[in-house]
Structures are given as structure tokens and as C-alpha cells.
Design an enzyme around this catalytic site. Structure first.
Site, mmCIF file in Angstrom:
data_model
loop_
_atom_site.group_PDB
_atom_site.id
_atom_site.type_symbol
_atom_site.label_atom_id
_atom_site.label_comp_id
_atom_site.label_asym_id
_atom_site.label_seq_id
_atom_site.Cartn_x
_atom_site.Cartn_y
_atom_site.Cartn_z
ATOM 1 N N LEU A 470 0.820 -1.220 0.000
ATOM 2 C CA LEU A 470 0.000 0.000 0.000
ATOM 3 C C LEU A 470 0.851 1.266 0.000
ATOM 4 O O LEU A 470 0.600 2.198 0.755
ATOM 5 C CB LEU A 470 -0.977 -0.002 1.180
ATOM 6 C CG LEU A 470 -1.905 -1.220 1.258
ATOM 7 C CD1 LEU A 470 -2.673 -1.222 2.578
ATOM 8 C CD2 LEU A 470 -2.858 -1.258 0.085
ATOM 9 N N HIS A 471 1.859 1.292 -0.875
ATOM 10 C CA HIS A 471 2.750 2.448 -0.961
ATOM 11 C C HIS A 471 2.832 2.994 -2.391
ATOM 12 O O HIS A 471 3.926 3.187 -2.928
ATOM 13 C CB HIS A 471 4.148 2.066 -0.476
ATOM 14 C CG HIS A 471 4.186 1.519 0.901
ATOM 15 N ND1 HIS A 471 5.187 0.680 1.352
ATOM 16 C CD2 HIS A 471 3.351 1.684 1.962
ATOM 17 C CE1 HIS A 471 4.955 0.350 2.609
ATOM 18 N NE2 HIS A 471 3.840 0.947 3.003
ATOM 19 N N PRO A 472 1.712 3.297 -3.057
ATOM 20 C CA PRO A 472 1.773 3.800 -4.441
ATOM 21 C C PRO A 472 2.353 5.204 -4.475
ATOM 22 O O PRO A 472 2.052 6.041 -3.618
ATOM 23 C CB PRO A 472 0.312 3.783 -4.881
ATOM 24 C CG PRO A 472 -0.455 4.017 -3.613
ATOM 25 C CD PRO A 472 0.326 3.279 -2.545
#
Length: 586
Positions: A470-472
Site C-alpha cells: 500500500l505504498h503507491p
């Protein structure tokens, strides 16, 4: 039509900082448009740290994105949670606070025009935003709005984990956000008085009574109002009835994140002409980098059963939820008061790597992020994955409908280097979990299991089982080159007047760790650039570089006792590789 000096699109992590800093000038009017709802203080799914698994996938909190079929992962789609609420993803994330490595920012600064984004120039902004409960020092802040609590990590499983990392040949560090990231330690988390301390709680809530600050929730921005190449305002609809609204703006600041910000630009005709034409959108400003350069972290869970009743697994029973809630709400204690990601660390794979490229989060339970148990009663796991993958993807609108999610392609596992690092990280994690410190607790590996041993078996398992961390980021990258989108000295969008972007999309490359802290730093620094304030002076402090040894403090300084002897991490990982190759041949 109303007019505001600044219209901020997105009331998430960066948007909360922008709202606070820009509205400090009473002569300036600021409007925040957030597509989600308010982060009500009475909502335990946001504010109870242990409830973090429940908002993900819930449309009341989450945009609920998913990727296109990933070609190197068997064509499966990867779900990707993003916060749709005030505070954005900081209201639904795991509350892990990691700045990344100093080398990340020094790498940014090697690009033309990025000279003032090196670690020395970024560190003062990290410090300005922090109140670190373990105390301020040369590297950490002590009077900022963002409260950081150090995880206790004192349970038997955490103690076994830290001892196992030492037995495996890896060092400890006193603070992964301080002088030395490399090594293992308890983690910082965004928790204050046993409640999630989101960006909204830290920056937005304290200033909501300012007469020049206006916040609209359930306000879905549908596009930018433009006059030629100048942005003059925004169009949006008020949900759920979708009543159309418009406002004029002196400037618009996109703070929607790596998916929403490029989507809004593309819907407004800013982007690659070929992609816009396919979506049925007329090109207004040709800017091919919009939506390109998408970067993320992929992770897996290596899970073990536990032979002793030392994990928090029994608390997963639904009938215990009222007990957990009561303990947390009235006594500020119990399993509900922790995010349980209380410790982990970072290592390098070999001498060719300048700083850590593998991350480990330990969790005293065997469970997936959505709360699904792996099986059995008690267990434990590490979340692991490469930090500096050379994989890139893209975000592109499919059509002109602002309510349709864009096409998101990560291209996970698409490069040889990425696949090689995955083999290294799995073998390193197994090496740690096989150490004597875990012998009293180890009931055997649940996932991936004994049938996954060879390099190809590991890669196949990662393709089947991995989830996004969850690190876009990086889809509106700062820079001066042809594919850059934003100006490093102003965060203005190239070729567009009256438009800036401030969020994870402006990263030139992804940072080493969770991205919430770097997003907040970028927003703090951007606020000074936008307001024309004198930038904070660069900080001349030492940072750990591989092979340099430890810093020298004055005699009697208590920090001297905090440092462990440097151990040869590359040699340790090389031995893990050799062991894995021997095992595979056998």
C-alpha cells in the site's frame, strides 16, 4: 460562484498539512474538498489502533482500487486500499512511521533541479512535524503536531524475534528513523493516548475553527476548470445526490495521491495525448509523464504456528470484540490499544547495495491484513519485501467518467532484478525465523510451507500470494526532464498555470519503507515553497553509511551505550544464499 485563494483537492495526509499551513495566514481563504466523509471521533474503526483491518475494503472508508490483471502474477488483480475519508490513508493504514533512508533523498538530489531535496534539506522538515515520545535529538523532532509513539515490542515473541535477528548475524539499531536505519528495532507509530493519530487529527482538527478555512466532505472532484493552460477552479459533485458544484481558485493544489491526482489531471486534458485520445478526452496540455513511473512495494507474509499461548490470536474471536472495545475506550489498555506492528528492521543483500533494500515487519500473530487467520490458534509472522525494486507501472483513465476507477498496472515481478531480490528476502526471513531464539515457540512454517524451496518455487509462490504494501507513488514525479510532471522548486505542474501537486505522486522514486512519513515531509516542505517562506536551513548531522562504523559522541553521552557493534550484513546474507542453493540441490 465562490472564489478561494487555494482549493485543496483531497483532505488526506498531504491535504491536511496544506490546509493547516496555508490557512495560517488569516488573509488567505482555503477550501478543502474531500470525496470521503468525516473521520468522526466516535468511530472506533478509525481511532482504535487494532481495528486497522476493518476499514480496508469497506466502501465507507476505502476507494477499493484493484490493479489490472498482473501478467507476471498469473493474471490476478491485486487489491489496493486507499483512504476515502478525512485523513486519507493515514486514517486506515497500519500507523507505521518510517522516514526511509537518507540515501533515498540523496538519490533524489542527484537529478537535475532536485539539489534541495537531499537528506540534509529534508531532515529539518521531518523534525518540524514530529513530537517523538522517546525524545528529540539531532535526528528527531520534539515539538511538532504529529505524535509518534515507540512500540513497546516487549512480548515473548518480539523478544524472540530481536534475539533471532542477532543470532542470524544482523545488528540492532536504536532508531530506524534516526542515525542508522540498517538493523532491527522497535518501530515508531502514529498513536497518541492509545488512539490513531492521523494527519487529520494532527493537522486539520486543531484548526477547523479558523474562519478562513472551509472543509467540504462527500465532495467528489470531477475536473479542473481551465482557461487555455491556466487552471481557474474545480468542478465537483456533492454526494450522494451528485449535485454539481463549481468554485473558482487562485490556485488548485492536488493532494489526491498517486491514483487520484493523475486521474484528475487526465480527466482535465493534462497528460499523454495518445492516452487521452483513447479515453475520449481532448488534450489541453501535453504532459506525457502524468500517470507514468508508478512505483509500489509488494510484500508477503511468512507465517509460523506457535506451540505456546503467546500470540494475540485468541483475541480474533468476534465475541471478544466488546471486551476489546471496552478495555480500549475506558481503560486505554488491551490489544485494541496497539497496531501490533511494533518492531522490525532493514537489511542489505550484498556489498553492491549502498543502503538497506529489504524490509521486515514482525507481527505476533499469523493473520492476513484483512483479518483472515492462517490456521491454528497461535502463530507469528514477518511481512517482508524488497524496497527499491526497478519495476514501474502506470495509472491511466479508461474513459471520461470521473466516477470510474483508472486503469492501474504495477507490473510486479516483471524484472530479473526484482525476482532475484524476492528470492533473497525470503531466504533471509527464513534464516531469521529458524534461529534458536524461536525454538521454544516454533510449531512449523504455515506459509509458504515446506514445498516451496527452489528459486522458481519461491517466485511462483510470491506471484500467487503477495499483496501490495500500500505504498503507491511517483506518478507525477518532480524533476526537469521530459517525463517529469512537477517542478522541484514550486511543485507547480509543468506547462500549467495555477496548478500544483503535493502528495506521494511527486516522489521521483519510492522511499525505503512505508511512505506516510515522506508524504508528510514533502507537504511540510511544499508549504514553505508555496508561501514563499525562507526554507529551513539544511541539517549537518552524520548518518550511517555502510562500512563507516558508528558515530562518535562526547564521552559520557548516554547515546554511546545505545549502539551495537556493526556486523557484516552482506556476508550474513551471502551465507543465507549459499544455504538456500545447497538446500535446493538436495
Amino acid at each position: 460562484m465562490k472564489r478561494y485563494d487555494y482549493v485543496i483537492v483531497g483532505g488526506g495526509s498531504a491535504g491536511s498539512v496544506m490546509a493547516n499551513r496555508l490557512s495560517a495566514d488569516k488573509k488567505t481563504t482555503v477550501l478543502v474538498l474531500e470525496a470521503g466523509r468525516a473521520d468522526w471521533r466516535v468511530d472506533p474503526l478509525i481511532h482504535m489502533p487494532a481495528a486497522l483491518m476493518f476499514p480496508s475494503g469497506n466502501p465507507l472508508y476505502d476507494w477499493a482500487y484493484e490493479s489490472e490483471p498482473e501478467p507476471h502474477m498469473g493474471g490476478r488483480r491485486v487489491k489496493h486500499a486507499r483512504g476515502k475519508v478525512l485523513g486519507g490513508s493515514s486514517s486506515i493504514n497500519g500507523m507505521i512511521f518510517q522516514r526511509g533512508n537518507a540515501g533515498d533523498y540523496d538519490k533524489w538530489a542527484t537529478q537535475p533541479g532536485m539539489e534541495h531535496w537531499d537528506y540534509a534539506h529534508c531532515l529539518p522538515y521531518f523534525k518540524r512535524m514530529e513530537t517523538c515520545t522517546v525524545g528529540a535529538d539531532d535526528w528527531r523532532g520534539g515539538s511538532g503536531p504529529l505524535h509518534l509513539e515507540r512500540g513497546p515490542a516487549t512480548s515473548p515473541l518480539f523478544q524472540a524475534f530481536f534475539e533471532a535477528t542477532k543470532q542470524a548475524g544482523f545488528p540492532a539499531t536504536d532508531d530506524v528513523n534516526g542515525y542508522r536505519q540498517e538493523g532491527f528495532a522497535p518501530f515508531d507509530r502514529n498513536v497518541k493516548d492509545t488512539r490513531r493519530w492521523s494527519a487529520s487529527r494532527a493537522y486539520l482538527t486543531p484548526v477547523r475553527n479558523r474562519k478562513n478555512l472551509f472543509v467540504e466532505t462527500l465532495a467528489h472532484v470531477t475536473g479542473l476548470r481551465m482557461d487555455g493552460n491556466k487552471v481557474t477552479g474545480v468542478d465537483y459533485v456533492k454526494m450522494p445526490g451528485k449535485r454539481p458544484e463549481s468554485v473558482e481558485a487562485g490556485e488548485v493544489i492536488l493532494c489526491g495521491g498517486a491514483f487520484n491526482s493523475p486521474q484528475v489531471m487526465q480527466l482535465s486534458g493534462i497528460g499523454d495525448p495518445a492516452a487521452l485520445e483513447r479515453a475520449g478526452v481532448q488534450t489541453r496540455v501535453e504532459l506525457p509523464g502524468v500517470g507514468q513511473n508508478l512505483q509500489d512495494h509488494l510484500e508477503v507474509y511468512i507465517q509460523h504456528a506457535a506451540t505456546q499461548p503467546v500470540s494475540i490470536a485468541p483475541w480474533l474471536a468476534y465475541w471478544k470484540a466488546p471486551v476489546i472495545g471496552a478495555q480500549w475506550l475506558f481503560a486505554k489498555t488491551g490489544v485494541g490499544a496497539s497496531n501490533h506492528f511494533e518492531g522490525g528492521g532493514f537489511i542489505r543483500t550484498d556489498d553492491k547495495v549502498a543502503y538497506p533494500n529489504l524490509m521486515f515487519h514482525f507481527l505476533p500473530i499469523a493473520v492476513r491484513y484483512d483479518g483472515t487467520a492462517a490456521g491454528g490458534d497461535h502463530g507469528y509472522q514477518v511481512h517482508v519485501g524488497p524496497m527499491n525494486s526497478d519495476v514501474v507501472g502506470d495509472v491511466t483513465i479508461k474513459d471520461a467518467d470521473p466516477f470510474n476507477h483508472p486503469s492501474i498496472r504495477f507490473n510486479y515481478l516483471s524484472t530479473e532484478r526484482d525476482r532475484q531480490e524476492w528470492v533473497q528476502v525470503i531466504r533471509a526471513a527464513r534464516h531469521i525465523l529458524a534461529q534458536p531464539a524461536f525454538a521454544p515457540f516454533d510449531g512449523g512454517e504455515l506459509s509458504p510451507g515446506a514445498d516451496v524451496q527452489t528459486d522458481q518455487e519461491i517466485i511462483d509462490w510470491v506471484a500467487r500470494d503477495a499483496e501490495t504494501a500500500l505504498h503507491p507513488s511517483c506518478t507525477a514525479a518532480m524533476g526537469t526532464g521530459e517525463m517529469s510532471v512537477t517542478d522541484p522548486n514550486s511543485l507547480k505542474v509543468h506547462g500549467v498555470e495555477g496548478l500544483r501537486v503535493v502528495d506521494a505522486s511527486v516522489f521521483p522514486s519510492i522511499t525505503n519503507g512505508n511512505i506516510y512519513a515522506p508524504v508528510m515531509m514533502v507537504a511540510e516542505k511544499a508549504a514553505d515553497l508555496i508561501l514563499g517562506n525562507t526554507p529551513l536551513a539544511p541539517a549537518d548531522v552524520p548518518v550511517y553509511r555502510a562500512g563507516q562504523g558508528m558515530p562518535v559522541f562526547p564521552e559520557g553521552d548516554p547515546r554511546n551505550s545505545a549502539w551495537n557493534a556493526v556486523q557484516d550484513i552482506p556476508t550474513a546474507v551471502a551465507s543465507i544464499e549459499r544455504a538456500g542453493q545447497t538446500e535446493a540441490r538436495a
